[in-house]
Enzyme design. Structure first.
Site, short mmCIF file in Angstrom:
data_model
loop_
_atom_site.label_atom_id
_atom_site.label_comp_id
_atom_site.label_asym_id
_atom_site.label_seq_id
_atom_site.Cartn_x
_atom_site.Cartn_y
_atom_site.Cartn_z
N CYS A 1 -2.27 8.22 3.04
CA CYS A 1 -1.95 7.54 2.14
C CYS A 1 -3.34 7.97 1.36
O CYS A 1 -2.76 8.29 -0.12
CB CYS A 1 -2.31 6.50 2.00
SG CYS A 1 -2.20 5.76 3.79
N GLU B 1 0.65 -0.91 0.19
CA GLU B 1 0.30 -0.03 0.20
C GLU B 1 0.95 1.47 -0.08
O GLU B 1 1.56 1.42 1.32
CB GLU B 1 -0.77 0.23 1.31
CG GLU B 1 -2.53 0.13 0.92
CD GLU B 1 -1.70 2.63 0.84
OE1 GLU B 1 -1.72 3.19 0.36
OE2 GLU B 1 -1.77 2.51 2.10
#
Ligand SMILES: *[C@@H]1O[C@H](CO)[C@@H](O)[C@H](O)[C@H]1NC(C)=O
Ligand SMILES: *[C@@H]1O[C@H](CO)[C@@H](O)[C@H](O)[C@H]1NC(C)=O
Ligand SMILES: *[C@@H]1O[C@H](CO)[C@@H](O)[C@H](O)[C@H]1NC(C)=O
Length: 616
Positions: A329, A295
């Protein structure tokens, strides 16, 4: 008629009992976690009296911890050597063998104990996160507490269901079989997590791994190790109460070497961080063929059509950019606004951003806190300067409050920039900071083209008065996460997977997919009516008109088995196969019936002198 009534009454009584049972508070034990050395009581001890100076503080064998918002030194943790990491993974592996046999009931109790502790200690957890990363208490509550509580309650209510064997269809030739997928624990899950949400980033992989029967070793970021080591105590205390083996969960500190050792010894790696490190991890994992979930952040687009309530969307936009000082993120990093409302949207955003005050979150009521990393504000500044050089323009910045001396560089004011385009690094590179570059678009096609023009592909938020239009735009983007008329709501729905494409990585954590990603997915096939009907290898059948019926039954049974013919193969075995394929898979039902008839004929002819001749 009469015997229905008792059943009905019974069912009704059962429903009422269930409801009443729900009202009884569950018996969840409390845990004690020692916090004496973590809470800042204002006393200046020798340890926290001096200001951290990075150039002097950096040592290869120690992870130095300091408060970004004040630069107060908080102590250090050892940087583990590769051999130590391997030893810790071995311990976790032993613990996993025991935990694999635990019941879902026990695992749920572990989760409930954690949930109870979290709810009763929200302030403590947020304060430690705030001290370690510089974020505000509200940012911590949103990103650390709510997300984690969502995850726990989702696992409590649905976790077991998604880990139970899942039955699948068996296909035509295997009608007499049941086929299913089983989810077994993989062993030791290794997680290498980022610093932006030190609490949630530990709990997220830990909860999924432990609930699915794994052990987990988590390497926390060298930029947020201090709070992680406290959060670890919560986990240990809860594991203790449910009688889980020691070392089922471990947290390790260190730098790249420590992480590399974890990659080469765990059974699966979940990594949350930058594409650069992600690439290194994948390269290392290739050596041992260790599966990875990566990720790697994003450059999410925030698209606003002209048919929205500008006032409302502007508020969401600023939260999307400034939550946790923009260190998310899936934070909004590129704003595309329709020409028709561009100026009113910018005006609204400017008004909000100008009202934002920035300062050390624990020493005043500030809207936004510090940046976690030391060099980060320099990087943000260089992105802004590059944009300004290429023609962009700053239209608003937030204001600084009372910053402590020595920590001034840790703060970056929220900044609204217009006249931007994709030639600027600010629109290409992940900023991970509180910057809002806003760009105009004229048509939905243009918005899609702009939003899609990125090497990242994590998420997006699309706003339109027409839900259909927003969905249409989102569906054309090459991304893993789409929020329609909202921002980051996906992450609050913990049944959903999270992850991206392109440089945002691959694999999914969170949700059903993330839970099953901690599992060895095993496919199992067995006989449905064992031992009455099982796979048989068709063999010559003695057929006469008297026993034609038996022959047909036998033939049918052998058909639904593997159509391999017994050794030595006979002359017409290929022909048999050909007919079998047509009979099973033919598109035309008449052709299939004809094929069946021909198979019957072959089998009945089998013992005729003609076919016996062949063998010798
Ligand atoms: C970006 O904007 C600058 C200044 O307005 C302009 O000179 C440049 O051509 C633009 N680049 C692109 C790719 O549109
Ligand atoms: C700012 O901080 C200094 C030092 O901590 C303190 O003396 C001063 O009163 C503070 N000012 C305000 C306005 O909070
Ligand atoms: C978006 O980008 C992907 C590749 O990154 C491409 O395959 C896709 O066609 C693009 N979609 C549109 C609508 O431009």
């Amino acid at each position: 008629m009469a015997f229905w009534w008792p059943l009905l009454v019974l069912g009704f009584a059962f429903a009422i009992c269930r409801f009443l049972l729900m009202l009884i508070p569950p018996n969840v034990p409390s845990i004690d976690v020692d916090t004496s050395d973590m809470v800042d009581d204002g006393n200046q001890t020798k340890e926290n009296s001096f200001i951290y100076i990075p150039s002097r503080g950096r040592t290869p064998d120690k992870v130095q911890c300091y408060e970004p918002a004040t630069m107060k030194y908080m102590g250090f943790f050892p940087a583990l050597e590769p051999v130590e990491v391997k030893e810790r993974v071995e311990q976790a592996r032993k613990a996993q063998k025991i935990w694999a046999k635990s019941s879902f009931r026990q695992r749920r109790q572990f989760l409930r104990i954690l949930l109870k502790y979290i709810i009763e200690h929200q302030e403590l957890i947020c304060e430690l996160s705030s001290r370690d990363t510089g974020k505000t208490m509200v940012d911590a509550s949103l990103g650390e507490i709510m997300t984690t509580c969502e995850k726990i309650t989702w696992l409590l209510s649905e976790g077991e269901r998604w880990l139970k064997p899942e039955y699948r269809s068996s296909g035509r030739s295997m009608l007499h079989k049941t086929s299913k997928v089983e989810f077994h624990p993989l062993g030791v899950i290794g997680a290498i997590v980022s610093w932006n949400y030190p609490f949630h980033n530990i709990f997220n992989p830990m909860l999924a791994a432990v609930f699915s029967g794994n052990s987990v070793v988590i390497k926390v970021s060298e930029h947020a190790s201090w709070s992680g080591c406290f959060y670890f105590r919560i986990i240990q205390a809860a594991l203790n109460v449910v009688g889980a083996p020691e070392n089922l969960v471990d947290i390790i500190t260190g730098f790249a070497e420590t992480g590399e050792a974890l990659v080469s010894s765990a059974d699966k790696i979940i990594f949350v961080g930058s594409p650069g490190i992600g690439r290194m991890i994948m390269r290392n994992a290739a050596e041992t063929l260790t599966p990875v979930t990566l990720e790697l952040g994003g450059k999410d687009a925030f698209i606003v059509c002209e048919d929205v309530d500008v006032h409302h969307v502007a508020q969401v936009a600023v939260r999307a950019a400034l939550q946790s000082s923009g260190q998310n993120c899936a934070g909004a990093e590129r704003f595309y606004v329709h020409r028709g409302i561009y100026s009113s949207f910018v005006a609204e955003v400017v008004k909000i951003v100008k009202s934002v005050s920035v300062g050390p979150p624990l020493s005043g009521r500030y809207d936004m806190g510090a940046l976690c990393l030391i060099e980060h504000s320099e990087k943000l500044q260089s992105l802004v300067i590059d944009a300004l050089d290429k023609g962009a323009q700053i239209v608003a910045r937030g204001s600084f409050g009372n910053l402590s001396e020595g920590a001034v560089d840790q703060f970056f004011p929220p900044t609204v920039i217009v006249n931007v385009n994709h030639s600027m690094k600010l629109m290409q590179e992940e900023a991970f900071g509180p910057i809002m570059p806003i760009m105009k678009f004229s048509s939905d096609e243009e918005a899609v083209k702009l939003a899609n023009d990125s090497k990242y592909g994590l998420g997006c938020a699309v706003f339109s008065g027409s839900k259909r239009r927003a969905k249409e735009i989102a569906s054309q983007l090459h991304i893993g996460v789409a929020a329609i008329n909202d921002f980051a709501s996906n992450y609050m729905c913990q049944s959903l997977p999270f992850g991206g494409v392109k440089h945002s990585g691959f694999g999914r954590f969170a949700g059903v997919e993330g839970l099953r990603a901690c599992c060895l997915v095993k496919s199992v096939v067995e006989d449905r009516w064992w031992p009455y009907i099982k796979t048989m290898i068709p063999k010559p059948i003695q057929v006469s008109f008297e026993n034609l019926f038996t022959a047909i039954i036998k033939f049918a049974f052998s058909l639904i088995g593997f159509a391999l013919l017994q050794y030595p193969v006979s002359e017409n075995s290929f022909e048999f196969q050909e007919l079998l394929v047509e009979a099973l898979y033919g598109l035309n039902v008449w052709d299939r019936l004809r094929a069946f008839a021909n198979i019957l004929k072959i089998l009945t002819d089998y013992n005729s002198p003609a076919s016996i001749k062949r063998a010798d």
